[in-house]
Design a protein around this motif. Structure first.
Motif, mmCIF file in Angstrom:
data_model
loop_
_atom_site.group_PDB
_atom_site.id
_atom_site.type_symbol
_atom_site.label_atom_id
_atom_site.label_comp_id
_atom_site.label_asym_id
_atom_site.label_seq_id
_atom_site.Cartn_x
_atom_site.Cartn_y
_atom_site.Cartn_z
ATOM 1 N N UNK A 56 0.835 -1.206 0.000
ATOM 2 C CA UNK A 56 0.000 0.000 0.000
ATOM 3 C C UNK A 56 0.867 1.253 0.000
ATOM 4 N N UNK A 57 1.983 1.215 0.749
ATOM 5 C CA UNK A 57 2.919 2.345 0.723
ATOM 6 C C UNK A 57 3.569 2.459 -0.657
ATOM 7 N N UNK A 58 3.926 1.301 -1.234
ATOM 8 C CA UNK A 58 4.487 1.322 -2.587
ATOM 9 C C UNK A 58 3.539 1.948 -3.583
ATOM 10 N N UNK A 59 2.234 1.646 -3.437
ATOM 11 C CA UNK A 59 1.240 2.258 -4.330
ATOM 12 C C UNK A 59 1.215 3.777 -4.167
ATOM 13 N N UNK A 60 1.313 4.261 -2.913
ATOM 14 C CA UNK A 60 1.320 5.707 -2.681
ATOM 15 C C UNK A 60 2.549 6.362 -3.301
ATOM 16 N N UNK A 61 3.678 5.660 -3.242
ATOM 17 C CA UNK A 61 4.897 6.191 -3.867
ATOM 18 C C UNK A 61 4.683 6.338 -5.377
ATOM 19 N N UNK A 62 4.070 5.333 -5.996
ATOM 20 C CA UNK A 62 3.807 5.405 -7.435
ATOM 21 C C UNK A 62 2.882 6.580 -7.768
ATOM 22 N N UNK A 63 1.838 6.780 -6.948
ATOM 23 C CA UNK A 63 0.916 7.889 -7.199
ATOM 24 C C UNK A 63 1.629 9.238 -7.075
ATOM 25 N N UNK A 64 2.440 9.384 -6.004
ATOM 26 C CA UNK A 64 3.148 10.654 -5.799
ATOM 27 C C UNK A 64 4.154 10.913 -6.921
ATOM 28 N N UNK A 65 4.823 9.846 -7.364
ATOM 29 C CA UNK A 65 5.782 10.006 -8.466
ATOM 30 C C UNK A 65 5.069 10.509 -9.713
ATOM 31 N N UNK A 66 3.907 9.956 -10.017
ATOM 32 C CA UNK A 66 3.182 10.366 -11.214
ATOM 33 C C UNK A 66 2.697 11.808 -11.093
ATOM 34 N N UNK A 67 2.230 12.202 -9.901
ATOM 35 C CA UNK A 67 1.812 13.599 -9.723
ATOM 36 C C UNK A 67 2.994 14.548 -9.926
ATOM 37 N N UNK A 68 4.163 14.161 -9.423
ATOM 38 C CA UNK A 68 5.355 14.989 -9.574
ATOM 39 C C UNK A 68 5.722 15.141 -11.049
ATOM 40 N N UNK A 69 5.724 14.038 -11.780
ATOM 41 C CA UNK A 69 6.123 14.082 -13.195
ATOM 42 C C UNK A 69 5.100 14.854 -14.025
ATOM 43 N N UNK A 70 3.810 14.682 -13.699
ATOM 44 C CA UNK A 70 2.792 15.424 -14.460
ATOM 45 C C UNK A 70 2.944 16.933 -14.274
ATOM 46 N N UNK A 71 3.510 17.339 -13.138
ATOM 47 C CA UNK A 71 3.757 18.756 -12.919
ATOM 48 C C UNK A 71 4.945 19.284 -13.694
ATOM 49 N N UNK A 72 5.739 18.382 -14.290
ATOM 50 C CA UNK A 72 6.944 18.804 -15.020
ATOM 51 C C UNK A 72 6.762 18.777 -16.534
ATOM 52 N N UNK A 73 5.914 17.883 -17.019
ATOM 53 C CA UNK A 73 5.818 17.711 -18.474
ATOM 54 C C UNK A 73 5.000 18.831 -19.106
ATOM 55 N N UNK A 74 5.168 18.966 -20.417
ATOM 56 C CA UNK A 74 4.459 19.991 -21.172
ATOM 57 C C UNK A 74 3.079 19.479 -21.598
ATOM 58 N N UNK A 75 2.231 20.421 -22.002
ATOM 59 C CA UNK A 75 0.962 20.019 -22.582
ATOM 60 C C UNK A 75 1.237 19.278 -23.887
ATOM 61 N N UNK A 76 0.654 18.123 -24.032
ATOM 62 C CA UNK A 76 0.883 17.294 -25.218
ATOM 63 C C UNK A 76 1.815 16.134 -24.951
#
Length: 382
Positions: free
Chosen positions: A274-294
């Motif tokens: 369950x903690x591993x799942x939270x790490x995956x979610x947080x990682x994806x939120x972090x990366x989505x904040x870095x990428x460009x539209x498209x």
């Protein structure tokens, strides 16, 4: 007037609808009549058809599940139950005026990635080819309980509508046969039936709108990873094919970044999945904040992800991958604290195939791992 499911629902049309659902969502479906005869089976998993049902001992488990359905569904509600062979199935009764006409099944999936050791032991116990059995296991979809609940609530209403309309059609045909015996009486009954059918048609219109909205949501779910809310491989195949076509028409090439969490197994072993799942979610939120539209973030499998960067050459993709690596390294993740990632970068070259590009970016990620992890490696193959 006693009616059977086969009499009030067109099985050919039902198969077409179930096939459309399976192609959109990738989950096996089946319809059984009240005598437990299969009327429709779409998308049965190879692990069931080629292994479980092909082996006499395993098949006993399958038949045991089927024969106990009536006992399980006395509540008239849907039931999620584990097959003795390790997979999960869901069933609901198909009702007409509280009478059970049959059963609908959504099945042969898992709620979480499979326990490979369990299925390996099962393969040994029943004499299966272990590699072939585990390859069949890889095709079994992983479906969350929330998604199952949504789908079964939809299908409960869906079959309720089908049986009611089908029953009305059968009753109307019966009434027409009685015209010669009691014409005057029939005129009154026809008016009543007409009113009932008009009401039913209004319900059909309302449900059609609901069905359209539901199908759009199902299509969205079919290309989305339920845990991280990122796109999945199906969406990747769709987008990368379009980008590949753009390149053939002289538009700028695109690049891929494949990334993997370093030592992620230790996170799951020490802190729990369950903690591993939270790490995956947080990682994806972090990366989505870095990428460009498209740009597109895809969960490739487990803790492995791909970034698709349209109109981006490797000289631009490489520094961006390094920025992602640094941002992850500096982030504090829930419970576990610090983690690192390794990244491989490759660019689509002229005349390249998608498989060749994926092989190069996967090799670049492998080199990043081999060189000590927590680094970016650009594919320099010519």
């Amino acid at each position: 007037m006693d009616l059977r499911l086969q009499e009030i629902i067109s099985l050919d049309e039902l198969r077409e609808l179930m096939l459309f659902f399976y192609e959109a969502v990738g989950i096996s479906v089946g319809v059984m009549d009240e005598d437990q005869n299969w009327l429709v089976t779409i998308g049965w998993q190879h692990i069931c058809t080629d292994f479980h049902r092909a082996n006499p001992e395993c098949r006993k488990n399958c038949l045991l599940s089927e024969h106990r359905i009536k006992e399980y569904l006395d509540s008239k509600d849907y039931l999620i139950y584990p097959c003795p062979n390790g997979l999960i199935e869901v069933a609901i009764p198909i009702l007409l005026d509280q009478t059970t006409l049959g059963f609908f099944f959504l099945g042969q999936f898992l709620h979480q990635p499979p326990d490979l050791d369990y299925f390996r032991r099962q393969a040994i116990a029943y004499g299966f080819n272990i590699d072939a059995y585990l390859q069949a296991l890889e095709r079994v979809p992983v479906v969350s309980r929330q998604r199952v609940d949504y789908l079964m609530r939809f299908f409960a209403r869906f079959f309720n509508l089908l049986t009611r309309i089908g029953a009305e059609n059968q009753k109307r045909l019966y009434a027409e046969d009685e015209i010669q015996k009691a014409k005057d009486e029939l005129e009154v009954r026809v008016e009543e039936r007409t009113r009932e059918l008009n009401l039913a048609l209004l319900e059909v219109g309302d449900l059609a709108a609901q069905l359209n909205a539901s199908l759009q949501q199902i299509e969205s779910l079919a290309v989305t990873d339920s845990l991280t809310d990122t796109y999945n491989r199906r969406k990747f195949d769709e987008i990368v094919a379009a980008e590949h076509g753009h390149e053939k028409h002289g538009k700028p090439p695109f690049s891929l970044i494949m990334l993997d969490i370093d030592h992620f197994k230790k996170v799951n072993d020490e802190f729990g999945h369950s903690t591993g799942d939270e790490v995956l979610k947080c990682l994806c939120r972090l990366i989505r904040g870095l990428i460009r539209q498209g740009d597109l973030l895809i969960r490739w499998g487990g803790e492995e992800f791909i970034l698709l960067l349209p109109a981006t050459e490797i000289d631009e993709a490489g520094p961006f991958a390094e920025r992602v690596r640094l941002e992850v390294e500096q982030e504090n993740f829930p419970v576990v604290g610090k983690i690192t990632i390794s990244l491989g970068v490759a660019q689509l070259r002229k005349g390249d195939s998608i498989n060749a590009l994926l092989k190069r970016v996967d090799n670049a990620l492998y080199q990043a791992k081999q060189r000590g992890r927590n680094r970016v490696v650009k594919c320099t193959e010519t």
